[in-house]
Design an enzyme around this catalytic site. Sequence first.
Site, PDB file in Angstrom:
ATOM      1  N   ILE A   1       0.748  -1.198  -0.245  1.00  0.00           N
ATOM      2  CA  ILE A   1      -0.056   0.049  -0.057  1.00  0.00           C
ATOM      3  C   ILE A   1       0.919   1.188   0.010  1.00  0.00           C
ATOM      4  O   ILE A   1       1.820   1.320   0.701  1.00  0.00           O
ATOM      5  CB  ILE A   1      -0.903  -0.056   1.208  1.00  0.00           C
ATOM      6  CG1 ILE A   1      -1.699   1.319   1.489  1.00  0.00           C
ATOM      7  CG2 ILE A   1      -0.211  -0.208   2.566  1.00  0.00           C
ATOM      8  CD1 ILE A   1      -2.889   1.214   2.483  1.00  0.00           C
ATOM      9  N   SER A   2       0.518   2.145  -0.978  1.00  0.00           N
ATOM     10  CA  SER A   2       1.703   3.180  -1.061  1.00  0.00           C
ATOM     11  C   SER A   2       1.692   4.132   0.076  1.00  0.00           C
ATOM     12  O   SER A   2       0.823   4.181   0.753  1.00  0.00           O
ATOM     13  CB  SER A   2       0.997   4.202  -2.569  1.00  0.00           C
ATOM     14  OG  SER A   2       1.087   3.209  -3.410  1.00  0.00           O
ATOM     15  N   GLN A   3       2.738   4.900   0.079  1.00  0.00           N
ATOM     16  CA  GLN A   3       3.039   5.817   1.105  1.00  0.00           C
ATOM     17  C   GLN A   3       2.060   6.940   1.036  1.00  0.00           C
ATOM     18  O   GLN A   3       1.366   7.274  -0.043  1.00  0.00           O
ATOM     19  CB  GLN A   3       4.198   6.461   1.026  1.00  0.00           C
ATOM     20  CG  GLN A   3       4.974   7.608   1.624  1.00  0.00           C
ATOM     21  CD  GLN A   3       6.108   8.259   0.838  1.00  0.00           C
ATOM     22  OE1 GLN A   3       6.506   7.731  -0.498  1.00  0.00           O
ATOM     23  NE2 GLN A   3       6.724   9.148   1.581  1.00  0.00           N
TER      24      GLN A   3
END
Length: 247
Positions: free
Chosen positions: A93-95
């Site tokens: 899950i992206s930053q």
Amino acid sequence: MIGDRKKTAAVFLALASLLCFLEPKEALNSMEIDPFAAPRRAMLENDLKGRDIRDPAVLTAMEKVNRHLFVDENMKKDAYRDYPLPLGAGQTISQPYIVALMSQCLALRKQDRILEIGTGSGYQAAILAELAGAVYSIEINKTLADNASKLLKKMGYQNIWIKEGDGFFGWAEHAPFDAIILTCSTDKIPPLLIKQLREGGKIILPLGDTFQVQTLVLGIKKGADLILKNITPVRFVPMRGEAEKGN
Ligand code: SAH
């Protein structure tokens, strides 16, 4: 009469002191209910506003959507930290900053129809659903697609549609899209995605070699072409399926 007045005053005082007593307790309770309020606030102030996230609608969406619901139990304490987190199946899950930046770059309008490639946890889809009219999201991993679908439904989203499949081919039935977002990297923009973007529509993706740092690029469709602008270096997981065949 005087006795009645005294009684009324006594009842009034009793009620007022009860209210004073309840107020701080209520405040305490709401803090207990949301132990993520402080880290979410810190994310907003330091990692988003503290950088270049200025769009009020994006900031509101990032404040509203509970990111900790999209990660495993043992990672919830890190849900609002400034880095990507593992989702299982080798995916991430992206930053939060990158989620906000990609959303801001698309400058979405309330009525827009969005295509996302790489549903993952469903977090980016939820942010987009807060900003636009309809979100169509494709995920190649069945478990991730099913989990995200269930979670988003449970959260009450009625403007997100998820399907399991290869995003390389887009989702022709719902085209043209006002915006397309890829949350997996590729070194060539899949041609069907460009075709399914409306004239003047925007596409954002991590472009470049899978094992190197990639560049986040924003494209605007003009005729059959895209006018591309580099945003910032990023590192995303690679796009699988048909896109790998070209390598
Ligand atoms: N947007 C996600 C993060 C995505 S990680 C979030 O907010 O959590 C990248 C995702 O792209 C992974 O879940 C991976 O399974 C998916 N993916 C990779 N190749 C794909 C393809 N060809 N089509 C659709 N999804 C793909």
